[in-house]
Design a protein around this motif. Structure first.
Motif, PDB file in Angstrom:
ATOM      1  N   VAL A  90       0.864  -1.175   0.000  1.00 42.26           N
ATOM      2  CA  VAL A  90       0.000   0.000   0.000  1.00 42.26           C
ATOM      3  C   VAL A  90       0.902   1.228   0.000  1.00 42.26           C
ATOM      4  O   VAL A  90       1.738   1.382   0.887  1.00 42.26           O
ATOM      5  N   LEU A  91       0.730   2.104  -0.995  1.00 40.07           N
ATOM      6  CA  LEU A  91       1.633   3.231  -1.166  1.00 40.07           C
ATOM      7  C   LEU A  91       1.065   4.551  -0.661  1.00 40.07           C
ATOM      8  O   LEU A  91       1.819   5.478  -0.403  1.00 40.07           O
ATOM      9  N   ARG A  92      -0.254   4.661  -0.563  1.00 33.50           N
ATOM     10  CA  ARG A  92      -0.870   5.910  -0.097  1.00 33.50           C
ATOM     11  C   ARG A  92      -2.246   5.628   0.474  1.00 33.50           C
ATOM     12  O   ARG A  92      -2.787   4.536   0.314  1.00 33.50           O
ATOM     13  N   THR A  93      -2.780   6.631   1.165  1.00 38.67           N
ATOM     14  CA  THR A  93      -4.139   6.517   1.688  1.00 38.67           C
ATOM     15  C   THR A  93      -5.015   7.552   0.993  1.00 38.67           C
ATOM     16  O   THR A  93      -4.518   8.630   0.662  1.00 38.67           O
ATOM     17  N   PRO A  94      -6.276   7.210   0.755  1.00 37.01           N
ATOM     18  CA  PRO A  94      -6.866   5.900   0.958  1.00 37.01           C
ATOM     19  C   PRO A  94      -6.492   4.932  -0.167  1.00 37.01           C
ATOM     20  O   PRO A  94      -6.381   5.319  -1.313  1.00 37.01           O
ATOM     21  N   THR A  95      -6.315   3.695   0.214  1.00 37.63           N
ATOM     22  CA  THR A  95      -6.193   2.597  -0.738  1.00 37.63           C
ATOM     23  C   THR A  95      -7.249   1.578  -0.354  1.00 37.63           C
ATOM     24  O   THR A  95      -7.393   1.249   0.819  1.00 37.63           O
ATOM     25  N   THR A  96      -7.989   1.123  -1.338  1.00 40.45           N
ATOM     26  CA  THR A  96      -9.043   0.133  -1.110  1.00 40.45           C
ATOM     27  C   THR A  96      -8.695  -1.145  -1.866  1.00 40.45           C
ATOM     28  O   THR A  96      -8.421  -1.104  -3.061  1.00 40.45           O
ATOM     29  N   LEU A  97      -8.711  -2.258  -1.140  1.00 40.98           N
ATOM     30  CA  LEU A  97      -8.543  -3.570  -1.749  1.00 40.98           C
ATOM     31  C   LEU A  97      -9.911  -4.237  -1.795  1.00 40.98           C
ATOM     32  O   LEU A  97     -10.656  -4.187  -0.821  1.00 40.98           O
ATOM     33  N   VAL A  98     -10.238  -4.860  -2.892  1.00 41.75           N
ATOM     34  CA  VAL A  98     -11.458  -5.657  -3.000  1.00 41.75           C
ATOM     35  C   VAL A  98     -11.025  -7.112  -2.974  1.00 41.75           C
ATOM     36  O   VAL A  98     -10.282  -7.562  -3.849  1.00 41.75           O
TER      37      VAL A  98
END
Length: 153
Positions: A114-122
Motif C-alpha cells: 500500500v503506497l498511499r491513503t486511501p487505498t481500497t482492496l477488494v
C-alpha cells in the motif's frame, strides 16, 4: 521570452499534466495480478486475507466481497471513502467493509504494498485480492469492482 518565463511555463505545464493524471487515475479500480505476499520465511502467501488476519486477528470475511480500506487520521479523502464503502456494504448482501489505520499497521501496509491513503482492496469471498484503488473511489466504481455484482440489480 526570458529564461524565467520559460521555467514558469514549463512548471505550469508539468503541474497541469500531473493534475490531469491524478484526476483520471484517482479512485479507479484496477485488477490485480495474483498476489503473493511473503512471510518472514519468504514462503509465498496465497491471498491478501492471510496478511490481514495475521495483523488484525480474527475478523469477518464477506461472503461475496470484503472491502479493505487503508486510511490515516488526517486524510480527508479517507473519510469520504469510509462513507462510500460503508454504504456499499449496507446495500450489497455479503459485502463487508473493514477499515485499517495504516499508521498503526505499517507491517501490513508494507506486506500488501500500500503506497498511499486511501487505498481500497477488494477481496473476493475466498480472500483473494481482485481489485485495488488508490484515492477516493465513487460508489459506481466500488460496485463495479465487486465480484459477481450487477449494477442494475
Amino acid at each position: 521570452m526570458s529564461t524565467g518565463s520559460w521555467i514558469a511555463v514549463i512548471a505550469i505545464a508539468v503541474a497541469l499534466g500531473f493534475g490531469l493524471f491524478r484526476l483520471l487515475t484517482d479512485g479507479r479500480f484496477r485488477g490485480t495480478k495474483e498476489l503473493h505476499v511473503a512471510h518472514e520465511d519468504h514462503a509465498p502467501e496465497p491471498h491478501a486475507w492471510n496478511a490481514v488476519t495475521d495483523a488484525l486477528g480474527e475478523t469477518e470475511l464477506g461472503d461475496r466481497a470484503t472491502l479493505v480500506q487503508f486510511s490515516s487520521a488526517f486524510c480527508a479523502p479517507c473519510r469520504a471513502t469510509r462513507r462510500i464503502l460503508g454504504e456499499v456494504a449496507e446495500i450489497v448482501p455479503g459485502v463487508v467493509h473493514l477499515e485499517i489505520d495504516a499508521e498503526h499497521h505499517l507491517d501490513l501496509v508494507r506486506r500488501l504494498d500500500v503506497l498511499r491513503t486511501p487505498t481500497t482492496l477488494v477481496l473476493d469471498g475466498a480472500g483473494n485480492e481482485v481489485a485495488r484503488a488508490s484515492g477516493a473511489p465513487r460508489k459506481e466504481q466500488v460496485l463495479s469492482a465487486i465480484p459477481a455484482y450487477d449494477l442494475e440489480s
